[in-house]
Design an enzyme around this catalytic site. Sequence first.
Site, PDB file in Angstrom:
ATOM      1  N   ARG A 127      -8.414  -7.338   5.715  1.00 19.35           N
ATOM      2  CA  ARG A 127      -7.788  -6.954   4.457  1.00 19.35           C
ATOM      3  C   ARG A 127      -8.858  -6.752   3.386  1.00 19.35           C
ATOM      4  O   ARG A 127      -9.924  -7.371   3.441  1.00 19.35           O
ATOM      5  CB  ARG A 127      -6.796  -8.024   3.985  1.00 19.35           C
ATOM      6  CG  ARG A 127      -5.577  -8.206   4.877  1.00 19.35           C
ATOM      7  CD  ARG A 127      -4.664  -6.994   4.833  1.00 19.35           C
ATOM      8  NE  ARG A 127      -3.437  -7.156   5.604  1.00 19.35           N
ATOM      9  CZ  ARG A 127      -3.273  -6.788   6.858  1.00 19.35           C
ATOM     10  NH1 ARG A 127      -4.295  -6.258   7.534  1.00 19.35           N
ATOM     11  NH2 ARG A 127      -2.106  -6.933   7.473  1.00 19.35           N
ATOM     12  N   GLU A 186      -4.972  -8.122  -3.244  1.00 20.78           N
ATOM     13  CA  GLU A 186      -5.203  -7.953  -1.797  1.00 20.78           C
ATOM     14  C   GLU A 186      -4.402  -6.769  -1.303  1.00 20.78           C
ATOM     15  O   GLU A 186      -3.313  -6.474  -1.818  1.00 20.78           O
ATOM     16  CB  GLU A 186      -4.774  -9.238  -1.080  1.00 20.78           C
ATOM     17  CG  GLU A 186      -4.845  -9.185   0.428  1.00 20.78           C
ATOM     18  CD  GLU A 186      -3.485  -8.969   1.093  1.00 20.78           C
ATOM     19  OE1 GLU A 186      -3.450  -9.012   2.337  1.00 20.78           O
ATOM     20  OE2 GLU A 186      -2.478  -8.737   0.392  1.00 20.78           O
ATOM     21  N   ARG A 236      -7.648 -10.584  11.198  1.00 22.29           N
ATOM     22  CA  ARG A 236      -6.843  -9.909  10.169  1.00 22.29           C
ATOM     23  C   ARG A 236      -7.797  -9.346   9.123  1.00 22.29           C
ATOM     24  O   ARG A 236      -8.515 -10.093   8.456  1.00 22.29           O
ATOM     25  CB  ARG A 236      -5.861 -10.895   9.531  1.00 22.29           C
ATOM     26  CG  ARG A 236      -4.737 -10.234   8.743  1.00 22.29           C
ATOM     27  CD  ARG A 236      -3.718 -11.275   8.301  1.00 22.29           C
ATOM     28  NE  ARG A 236      -2.524 -10.688   7.705  1.00 22.29           N
ATOM     29  CZ  ARG A 236      -1.451 -10.298   8.385  1.00 22.29           C
ATOM     30  NH1 ARG A 236      -1.423 -10.434   9.701  1.00 22.29           N
ATOM     31  NH2 ARG A 236      -0.412  -9.781   7.774  1.00 22.29           N
ATOM     32  N   CYS A 285       0.856  -1.192   0.000  1.00 18.37           N
ATOM     33  CA  CYS A 285       0.000   0.000   0.000  1.00 18.37           C
ATOM     34  C   CYS A 285       0.886   1.234   0.000  1.00 18.37           C
ATOM     35  O   CYS A 285       1.645   1.456   0.919  1.00 18.37           O
ATOM     36  CB  CYS A 285      -0.897   0.011   1.238  1.00 18.37           C
ATOM     37  SG  CYS A 285      -2.052   1.381   1.261  1.00 18.37           S
TER      38      CYS A 285
END
Length: 411
Positions: free
Chosen positions: A176, A127, A174, A84
């Site tokens: 995502r 992802e 988690r 990212c």
Amino acid sequence: MSTNKEKLKVAELFAGVGGFRLGLEKSNYEVVWSNQWEPLTKTQHASMVYEARFGAENHSNQDIATVPIEEIPDHDLLCGGFPCQDYSVATTLTNSKGLKGKKGVLWWTIHRILEEKKKKPRYLFLENVDRLLKSPAKQRGRDFAVMLQSLNDLGYAVEWRVINAAEYGMPQRRRRVFFIGYHKSTQLFSRLKSSDKQDWIFEEGTIADAFPVREEQNPVINHFELNNDLVKITKNFNKNGKISPFENTGVMIDGRVYTVKTYASYNGPYKVLGDILQNGEVTQDFFLSEEDKPKWEYLKGAKKELRTTKDGYQYNYSEGGMIYPDPLDNASRTIITGEGGKSPSRFKHVVESDRGLRRLTPVELERLNMFPENHTKLEGITDSKRAFFMGNALVVGIVERIGKSLYKKVF
């Protein structure tokens, strides 16, 4: 695995230690090319593990930005968990074929492959961290808008969802964002185009099939057009907007976005942190030393204190306490890249065992991401590096379920 079914050919970018491959190859997918390059280290540890597990054939350990397109074989599905970063487009360059983003921003390496490949991949499976939908702070959602519009320009429709693995019974909290792209040449693009977008988001889509969401009465679906000029999006998208227009779920086709907040629907079994522990098999070096325990307690605890910068400026610092040790009857907190090593830390996991407080082992971290045990164990790879891999990895179970759903819809 059935051998009489057609396999979808996969190129895996930013492959790490192979999380996408592990999930996809449980269905009829075949990785025909992979790339893993770590720019900040001389020794390419993740690539070493990848080659040890899957072989060196058709694996590239070269900066993806420098790989000639003709070296990447044709494939049906392009996948990867790309870092990212700030995706902003600089300008329209008079001496280039069009728009170029900031040098070194890895989204544009994906874009280059999709742009220059004569036979474009029919499907994308990508992802990222969920803050992608909200970044940057001064133009909430701009980066995702740039990404969606660039895919639209290349002929793809996209569906996305922020998935918290623990909400579907997996052992780690988690969160995502996963997104699937469909090229305009595919039946799935046509089906999405003609569908009721609410039905696609809540029932018919690839992600909804893999990870069901609650049926909402009269959900409010926000929809808007993306400006088709990437430079204008870069400069103007949601300027001064306090919140992102992108919810945790949505689709984009022909430049039109449909997005809505959804909630997980799951009634199966749940795995918790206690389920993945290596009871009785842990060596002494994972246990907290008596001399370090006060430091651990301080770092994990609530604080209100006066601190002083190097320049002598004083300020009030406060932070809340963390549950310590980590509860065993819930899914674990998110694994971070700094999980390894003995030094006390606020963010490392600490669990209570019958022999005392200890850190998590590499195998336990692999289990939390649903990797095979000792997948990252290799001569020359330290426990701290293995923990780093898992902090960067994805939950294999999510990839497996979305991969099965996509394959089912393609065939």
